[in-house]
Scaffold this motif. Structure first.
Motif, PDB file in Angstrom:
ATOM      1  N   ALA A   1      44.595  42.284  48.691  1.00  0.00           N
ATOM      2  CA  ALA A   1      45.852  42.582  48.628  1.00  0.00           C
ATOM      3  C   ALA A   1      46.891  41.571  48.111  1.00  0.00           C
ATOM      4  O   ALA A   1      47.800  41.712  47.597  1.00  0.00           O
ATOM      5  CB  ALA A   1      46.267  42.862  50.105  1.00  0.00           C
ATOM      6  N   ASP A   2      46.432  40.226  48.471  1.00  0.00           N
ATOM      7  CA  ASP A   2      47.333  39.199  48.138  1.00  0.00           C
ATOM      8  C   ASP A   2      46.750  38.731  46.709  1.00  0.00           C
ATOM      9  O   ASP A   2      45.700  38.584  46.734  1.00  0.00           O
ATOM     10  CB  ASP A   2      47.266  38.048  49.100  1.00  0.00           C
ATOM     11  CG  ASP A   2      48.363  36.943  48.814  1.00  0.00           C
ATOM     12  OD1 ASP A   2      49.065  37.068  48.009  1.00  0.00           O
ATOM     13  OD2 ASP A   2      47.574  35.839  49.176  1.00  0.00           O
ATOM     14  N   GLU A   3      47.962  38.354  45.995  1.00  0.00           N
ATOM     15  CA  GLU A   3      47.452  37.365  44.642  1.00  0.00           C
ATOM     16  C   GLU A   3      47.839  36.035  45.044  1.00  0.00           C
ATOM     17  O   GLU A   3      48.921  35.971  45.639  1.00  0.00           O
ATOM     18  CB  GLU A   3      48.103  37.900  43.401  1.00  0.00           C
ATOM     19  CG  GLU A   3      47.793  37.274  42.366  1.00  0.00           C
ATOM     20  CD  GLU A   3      46.601  37.523  41.625  1.00  0.00           C
ATOM     21  OE1 GLU A   3      46.016  38.545  41.937  1.00  0.00           O
ATOM     22  OE2 GLU A   3      46.260  36.818  40.619  1.00  0.00           O
ATOM     23  N   PHE A   4      46.740  35.260  44.909  1.00  0.00           N
ATOM     24  CA  PHE A   4      47.398  33.875  45.057  1.00  0.00           C
ATOM     25  C   PHE A   4      48.180  33.388  44.007  1.00  0.00           C
ATOM     26  O   PHE A   4      47.751  33.181  42.918  1.00  0.00           O
ATOM     27  CB  PHE A   4      45.964  32.855  45.478  1.00  0.00           C
ATOM     28  CG  PHE A   4      46.507  31.495  45.426  1.00  0.00           C
ATOM     29  CD1 PHE A   4      47.329  30.884  46.796  1.00  0.00           C
ATOM     30  CD2 PHE A   4      46.141  30.494  44.514  1.00  0.00           C
ATOM     31  CE1 PHE A   4      47.494  29.726  46.666  1.00  0.00           C
ATOM     32  CE2 PHE A   4      46.734  29.194  44.584  1.00  0.00           C
ATOM     33  CZ  PHE A   4      47.393  28.794  45.905  1.00  0.00           C
ATOM     34  N   VAL A   5      49.255  32.817  44.399  1.00  0.00           N
ATOM     35  CA  VAL A   5      50.231  32.492  43.486  1.00  0.00           C
ATOM     36  C   VAL A   5      50.438  31.021  43.584  1.00  0.00           C
ATOM     37  O   VAL A   5      51.209  30.493  44.650  1.00  0.00           O
ATOM     38  CB  VAL A   5      51.757  33.224  43.099  1.00  0.00           C
ATOM     39  CG1 VAL A   5      52.454  32.547  42.296  1.00  0.00           C
ATOM     40  CG2 VAL A   5      51.115  34.763  42.700  1.00  0.00           C
TER      41      VAL A   5
ATOM     42  N   THR B   1      52.641  44.206  41.254  1.00  0.00           N
ATOM     43  CA  THR B   1      52.899  43.013  42.130  1.00  0.00           C
ATOM     44  C   THR B   1      51.918  43.222  43.406  1.00  0.00           C
ATOM     45  O   THR B   1      51.257  44.192  43.305  1.00  0.00           O
ATOM     46  CB  THR B   1      54.373  43.113  42.788  1.00  0.00           C
ATOM     47  OG1 THR B   1      54.543  44.530  43.227  1.00  0.00           O
ATOM     48  CG2 THR B   1      55.377  42.821  41.405  1.00  0.00           C
ATOM     49  N   ASP B   2      52.056  42.120  44.231  1.00  0.00           N
ATOM     50  CA  ASP B   2      51.059  42.105  45.344  1.00  0.00           C
ATOM     51  C   ASP B   2      51.683  42.461  46.594  1.00  0.00           C
ATOM     52  O   ASP B   2      52.841  42.823  46.674  1.00  0.00           O
ATOM     53  CB  ASP B   2      50.388  40.689  45.532  1.00  0.00           C
ATOM     54  CG  ASP B   2      51.112  39.564  46.003  1.00  0.00           C
ATOM     55  OD1 ASP B   2      52.201  39.630  46.016  1.00  0.00           O
ATOM     56  OD2 ASP B   2      50.599  38.409  46.139  1.00  0.00           O
ATOM     57  N   VAL B   3      51.056  41.938  47.729  1.00  0.00           N
ATOM     58  CA  VAL B   3      51.449  42.557  49.081  1.00  0.00           C
ATOM     59  C   VAL B   3      52.798  41.953  49.306  1.00  0.00           C
ATOM     60  O   VAL B   3      53.618  42.243  50.234  1.00  0.00           O
ATOM     61  CB  VAL B   3      50.304  42.336  50.074  1.00  0.00           C
ATOM     62  CG1 VAL B   3      50.074  40.830  50.367  1.00  0.00           C
ATOM     63  CG2 VAL B   3      50.992  42.866  51.605  1.00  0.00           C
ATOM     64  N   GLU B   4      53.100  40.546  48.774  1.00  0.00           N
ATOM     65  CA  GLU B   4      54.393  39.823  49.131  1.00  0.00           C
ATOM     66  C   GLU B   4      55.225  40.124  47.982  1.00  0.00           C
ATOM     67  O   GLU B   4      56.323  39.382  47.991  1.00  0.00           O
ATOM     68  CB  GLU B   4      53.938  38.238  48.917  1.00  0.00           C
ATOM     69  CG  GLU B   4      52.759  37.763  50.035  1.00  0.00           C
ATOM     70  CD  GLU B   4      52.498  36.395  49.695  1.00  0.00           C
ATOM     71  OE1 GLU B   4      52.985  35.544  50.464  1.00  0.00           O
ATOM     72  OE2 GLU B   4      51.848  36.071  48.939  1.00  0.00           O
ATOM     73  N   GLY B   5      54.785  40.866  47.072  1.00  0.00           N
ATOM     74  CA  GLY B   5      55.856  40.957  46.137  1.00  0.00           C
ATOM     75  C   GLY B   5      55.961  40.006  44.971  1.00  0.00           C
ATOM     76  O   GLY B   5      56.524  40.044  43.817  1.00  0.00           O
ATOM     77  N   GLU B   6      54.777  39.379  44.994  1.00  0.00           N
ATOM     78  CA  GLU B   6      54.537  38.362  43.871  1.00  0.00           C
ATOM     79  C   GLU B   6      53.816  39.174  42.626  1.00  0.00           C
ATOM     80  O   GLU B   6      53.379  40.059  42.808  1.00  0.00           O
ATOM     81  CB  GLU B   6      53.604  37.175  44.389  1.00  0.00           C
ATOM     82  CG  GLU B   6      54.313  36.401  45.309  1.00  0.00           C
ATOM     83  CD  GLU B   6      53.677  35.123  46.002  1.00  0.00           C
ATOM     84  OE1 GLU B   6      54.141  33.946  45.905  1.00  0.00           O
ATOM     85  OE2 GLU B   6      52.183  35.327  46.122  1.00  0.00           O
ATOM     86  N   GLN B   7      53.901  38.321  41.467  1.00  0.00           N
ATOM     87  CA  GLN B   7      52.992  39.036  40.375  1.00  0.00           C
ATOM     88  C   GLN B   7      51.762  39.134  40.847  1.00  0.00           C
ATOM     89  O   GLN B   7      50.902  38.470  41.431  1.00  0.00           O
ATOM     90  CB  GLN B   7      53.324  38.081  39.244  1.00  0.00           C
ATOM     91  CG  GLN B   7      52.668  36.559  39.569  1.00  0.00           C
ATOM     92  CD  GLN B   7      52.915  35.773  38.296  1.00  0.00           C
ATOM     93  OE1 GLN B   7      53.765  34.882  38.393  1.00  0.00           O
ATOM     94  NE2 GLN B   7      52.293  35.392  37.284  1.00  0.00           N
TER      95      GLN B   7
END
Ligand SMILES: [Ca+2]
Ligand SMILES: [Ca+2]
Ligand SMILES: [Ca+2]
Length: 520
Positions: free
Chosen positions: A297-301, A280-286
């Protein structure tokens, strides 16, 4: 209220009934919980799973001294501030985890124990957000921010002869403008080496990405990361972005929002997820969205737009122009590189159309109900279809009108009984049919009294009025036929004549037809 224990006896009582002694004892802090403060739960030696309810907590300096203990909260719901002291939370036990808390102070978190873990933590420090002196600490999916212009985000130190290693995964390091994202320091000439490894890190917002003190005994390396600012001896491999301007990468540079824009060129440039890496990424997203992970750090979802469809006239007439409007549709990423890109319209009558603008005109040649939808695409290609909107198309065609008597351009004798008749039909029925009979010219070519001469069927006399304001009277209409008889002999004066028939159907469409004839 700091340090006040609400009901420690309750917690102890609960423990007495716990069958396995090794089982974690859950202690709840906050409204409705057993403890009012985190400090109170930390003081209870039985608590190894401390759950903090949403709220803002002002605490005396906190120390997590026991091993194998977790303090957790739903990310974004708990803020912890210190009433005194340079460090808000010191983790001195081994194998402890801090999860989901947002902590702010001079130093938000100091980890002195072994294998400490910060997970989904928001740490803001005016000196340094997170200070690590213990071995093998891990920072996962966290946001480490400088509270002042000179603040560092992460400091990893070797204070004794032992070497120190720390790692971070999917974490944002946003130090103060003149601070360092990651600072590695071997404190004295006899101190051990320091190694910091970063994967999917975003280091941005500060002049210095890293500071290695001294470079000979410290090592900071990043992969599949975004590292902006001077490297200061840090090692970045080819998979890391160091050059793309912040504005092209991040949602809000001035607001220090270092999550990715929808159109950031680092999207899908991070390959697969490594075996030991965060999913998961910094936001808790996949972590893996799309064909590959993103750098940093961030995966763009991406999220599909929320479609909205409106129509200006839900009950239009045939062939009239109907305007469909999807401009209330919203793409969640519209503010940072997303937005609505394309609209695929299905008018429900077998026709479709694609536009880049959110409104379109359409007309229906046939009556009936039609279920209309629009599929809204965003700039990233995600789409969603609106719920169907029903348009009920009413009759829009005027009645069919025709003369049988007289024929166009007929010539007739004036002094005989006359029948005027013809066709007046409409699919949805006719309300009424009206006829106007007027003499436009005398046989000498002049207008009768300079105007038009109309027949008034009730008085069976002539009426004179403007040629543009004809006198109509209602005529018989049955089974698609209309007719008018002059009833006995009526003398049509010689000259030029016009007969006009007009009718209205049951949905209000008007039609008219005129024939000219001559009387001699
Ligand atoms: Ca991706
Ligand atoms: Ca994300
Ligand atoms: Ca979107």
């Amino acid at each position: 209220m700091a340090g006040r224990i609400l009901a420690p006896a309750l917690c102890a009582l609960a423990l007495a009934f716990t069958p396995a002694a090794a089982q974690a004892a859950t202690c709840v802090v906050g409204t409705g919980g057993t403890y009012l403060t985190i400090g109170a739960a930390l003081a209870d030696k039985a608590c190894t799973d401390i759950q903090v309810r949403p709220g803002s907590y002002r605490e005396a300096p906190l120390t997590l001294a026991r091993d194998d203990t977790t303090i957790s909260a739903t990310p974004g719901t708990v803020t912890v501030l210190s009433t005194a002291g340079a460090t808000v939370l010191t983790v001195s036990g081994d194998d402890d985890t801090v999860r989901g808390l947002t902590i702010a102070g001079a130093t938000a978190v100091r980890i002195t124990g072994a294998r400490g873990v910060l997970d989904r933590v928001g740490a803001t420090g005016t000196t340094t957000a997170v200070d690590i002196t213990g071995p093998a600490a891990k920072v996962l999916r966290s946001l480490l921010a400088g509270g002042d212009a000179t603040s560092d985000a992460l400091l990893v130190r070797a204070t004794g002869t032992a070497n120190r290693a720390a790692s971070a995964d999917s974490t944002i390091f946003a130090a103060g403008a003149s601070g360092a994202g990651v600072r590695a320091r071997s404190e004295t000439a006899s101190s051990g080496d320091v190694a910091v490894t970063l994967v999917h890190a975003t280091i941005a917002g500060s002049q210095r990405a890293a500071l290695l003190e001294p470079a000979s005994r410290t090592d900071v390396r990043a992969q599949r990361s975004i590292v902006h600012g001077t490297l200061g001896g840090m090692t970045v491999d080819a998979s890391t972005d160091t050059t793309t301007p912040d504005e092209q990468l991040f949602r809000g540079v001035t607001g220090r929002d270092f999550r990715l824009r929808a159109d950031a060129p680092v999207i899908d440039k991070g390959g697969a997820i490594g075996a030991t890496e965060s999913d998961t990424d910094v936001e808790g997203e996949q972590r893996l969205f799309g064909p590959a992970t993103d750098l940093g750090a961030d995966e763009f979802v991406n999220h599909a737009p929320n479609p909205a469809l409106a129509v200006n006239r839900p009950r239009p007439r045939q062939n009239s122009v109907v305007r469909f409007d999807a401009s209330a549709s919203v793409d969640p990423e519209a503010g940072y590189g997303g937005g609505l890109a394309r609209f695929e319209w299905d008018f429900g009558d077998g026709t479709t159309e694609t536009t880049t603008t959110p409104a379109i005109d359409h007309s229906y040649p046939e009556t009936g109900p039609y279920a209309v939808t629009v599929q809204v695409f965003d700039a990233q290609g995600a789409a969603a279809t609106s719920t169907p909107l029903t348009v009920r198309v009413r009759d829009g065609l005027p009645p069919t009108l025709r003369f049988i008597h007289p024929h166009p351009s007929a010539t007739m004798l004036g002094s005989v009984r006359r029948r005027f008749s013809g066709v007046a039909s409409d699919r949805n029925g006719i309300r009424a049919v009206y006829l106007s009979l007027r003499q436009t010219k005398l046989s000498n070519g002049r207008r009768p009294r300079g105007r038009c001469r109309y027949i008034n069927p009730r008085t069976r006399r002539y009426v004179y009025r403007s040629c543009t304001r004809p006198l109509f009277f209602r005529v018989k209409h049955r089974k698609g036929r209309w007719s008018y008889d002059t009833r006995g002999r009526f003398f049509f004066r010689p000259g030029r004549w016009q007969a006009t028939i007009k009718a209205t159907d049951k949905t209000g469409n008007h039609g008219s037809r005129t024939v000219k004839f001559a009387v001699r």
